[in-house]
Design a protein around this motif. Structure first.
Motif: not given
Length: 508
Positions: A326-336
């Motif tokens: 989940y952390v990796i998915l959030g990082l690569v989203a590039y949204t706040q």
């Protein structure tokens, strides 16, 4: 100078505890570990920094920058400071270290002074990892963290402790070497004379990278990104680089497992954010789809592996693989919300995984088994411990008003709205399905071990745990609820720190 005071005091405390008699080591270590907790909370109360420290326009809190060495024309500095990304992790590291030391009073009954000294030595180096902003200094702390963890597993671990310790050390060291080569390939082809991370980040943003090794600047950045991603992915760990983690967790003593899952895994995701996603955002966005596949596979595969386990420790260990996806998915989203939620998830998972490992450890101390099929009805004999374990499991499942729910909500919202991940809603939906699997295996494990008629396949008498065993669980549960009810305790400073990354990453 508060950062230097914290690191220096913790190193000194480690030495003092190592020299103390065994019968006093645990209590002395816990008492000394409380000062870094107070120091980190003071830093949080006095925090004043703007933006991301690695980008132009950002500022650091509690910054110290002093020349140290000059080698081959490059200046190595003592350069430390914190921003809204690193400060929550510092607080997490100090709090979890103290609680892990307290939880070790019962299970550690040999060579206590060495054990507790190594725990404090590890904490000091973790503080260095989250505060150092010169690459050489940061790398020294990064590698030094491995040493106490190796000995904690190899000396106080389970039957296969030597195998697990060597596997952990070899995997992570090879990964560190690959990461080191990737970063140095960038620095040696930039117009900089320092290893300072802000200077390197600014130079990369200005397009000052020259080609090398027959590669164009673009190809060199891609190769360096891949090398650093691999090095950090092993530490996270990301599937398929995760195989060292279950062995290390199962064989490690419970306090070491708490630190490994709660803080050491966050070194990898923190470094991915600091290096890959901040310094090379163009490469990250170009390959966002590939990175998102790694993230989603980690979420689903880690959860499925946990579903197949019978050892409670292995269940929690594989849960960490899923949560870090989940952390990796959030990082690569590039949204706040994506990047901010990923950072918040590092803290939330640190608290919840620490609680789960401690609770499993308390049950093991009494029953001398962790196997799901060996026990049932533990709730009747250990109601407090079991109640907290159930609450922690619901936190893992994303129960509202707990930190895990807030973190996953931010990540899913941010990933769904991402403009850089191809078919972002599809990736998000698949990752969300991981919660269903998490709920399945945790509910099944709890139903079989905690409820129903009492049964135990060992000859040990089951009694309620001591206060010093349950107190750390209560503190972690309260912290998990507090962050779930009021996520802005950390999320406000996190959002301010990640916002500059979004502009350079093409996010919003």
């Amino acid at each position: 100078m508060i950062i230097e005071a914290l690191i220096g005091f913790t190193f000194l405390a480690a030495l003092v505890v190592m020299l103390a008699p065994d019968e006093y080591a645990g209590r002395l270590a816990f008492g000394l570990s409380l000062l870094p907790v107070v120091g980190s909370l003071y830093m949080w109360s006095q925090f004043d920094a703007t933006g991301n420290a690695l980008l132009e326009g950002g500022s650091l809190a509690f910054e110290t920058q002093v020349p140290w060495l000059t080698a081959a024309g490059y200046q190595i500095q003592w350069f430390v400071g914190v921003d809204g990304i690193s400060l929550p992790l510092i607080v997490l590291a100090t709090v979890l270290s103290s609680l892990a030391i307290l939880s070790a009073w019962t299970p550690i009954d040999s060579r206590q002074s060495q054990f507790f000294g190594l725990m404090l030595f590890m904490e000091a180096n973790l503080l260095g990892v989250f505060t150092a902003l010169d690459f050489f200094l940061w790398f020294v702390f990064w590698e030094a963290v491995l040493v106490p963890m190796y000995f904690l597993i190899a000396i106080w671990g389970g039957p296969r402790r030597k195998y697990a310790a060597i596997k952990f050390f070899v995997y992570t060291n090879i990964a560190s070497l690959i990461m080191f080569i990737g970063f140095m390939a960038l620095v040696f082809n930039l117009d900089v004379n320092t290893f300072g991370l802000p200077a390197v980040a600014v130079a990369l943003r200005s397009g000052g990278l020259s080609g090398a090794f027959g590669l164009s600047p673009t190809a060199l950045k891609t190769a360096a990104f891949a090398a650093m991603f691999l090095g950090f992915a092993v530490k996270v760990p990301v599937v398929p680089f995760h195989t060292w983690l279950p062995d290390a967790h199962v064989e490690a003593p419970t306090p070491a497992s708490v630190m490994l899952a709660g803080v050491l895994l966050k070194m990898g995701t923190y470094a991915l954010l600091r290096f890959n996603f901040t310094m090379l955002p163009d490469v990250a966005t170009q390959y966002a789809g590939v990175i998102a596949i790694f993230a989603v596979v980690s979420v689903i595969y880690g959860a499925l592996l946990a579903l197949a386990q019978q050892d409670l420790k292995r269940i929690v260990a594989y849960s960490s693989v899923s949560s870090m996806g989940y952390v990796i998915l959030g990082l690569v989203a590039y949204t706040q919300l994506g990047v901010g939620g990923a950072t918040f998830q590092m803290v939330a998972h640190g608290l919840i995984s620490g609680l789960m490992f401690m609770a499993v450890g308390v049950i093991y101390n009494v029953t001398h088994t962790r196997m799901v099929g060996d026990m049932s009805g533990m709730a009747d004999r250990m109601p407090v411990t079991v109640g907290i374990l159930v609450a922690g499991a619901f936190g893992y499942m994303g129960l509202p008003l707990m930190a895990g729910f807030a973190a996953e909500y931010f990540i899913f919202q941010g990933a769904f709205a991402s403009s850089v991940i191809p078919v972002a809603p599809l990736f998000t939906a698949v990752a969300m399905f991981g919660i269903v699997i998490v709920a399945g295996y945790l509910l099944l494990a709890m139903q079989r071990t905690l409820f129903g008629p009492f049964r135990l396949e060992t000859d040990y008498e089951v009694t309620r745990a001591e206060l010093h065993d349950t107190l750390p669980l209560m503190v972690l549960l309260l912290c998990t609820i507090a962050l779930g009810v009021a996520p802005d305790i950390f999320f406000t400073m996190i959002k301010e720190a990640v916002t500059p990354i979004l502009a350079i990453g093409g996010g919003a």
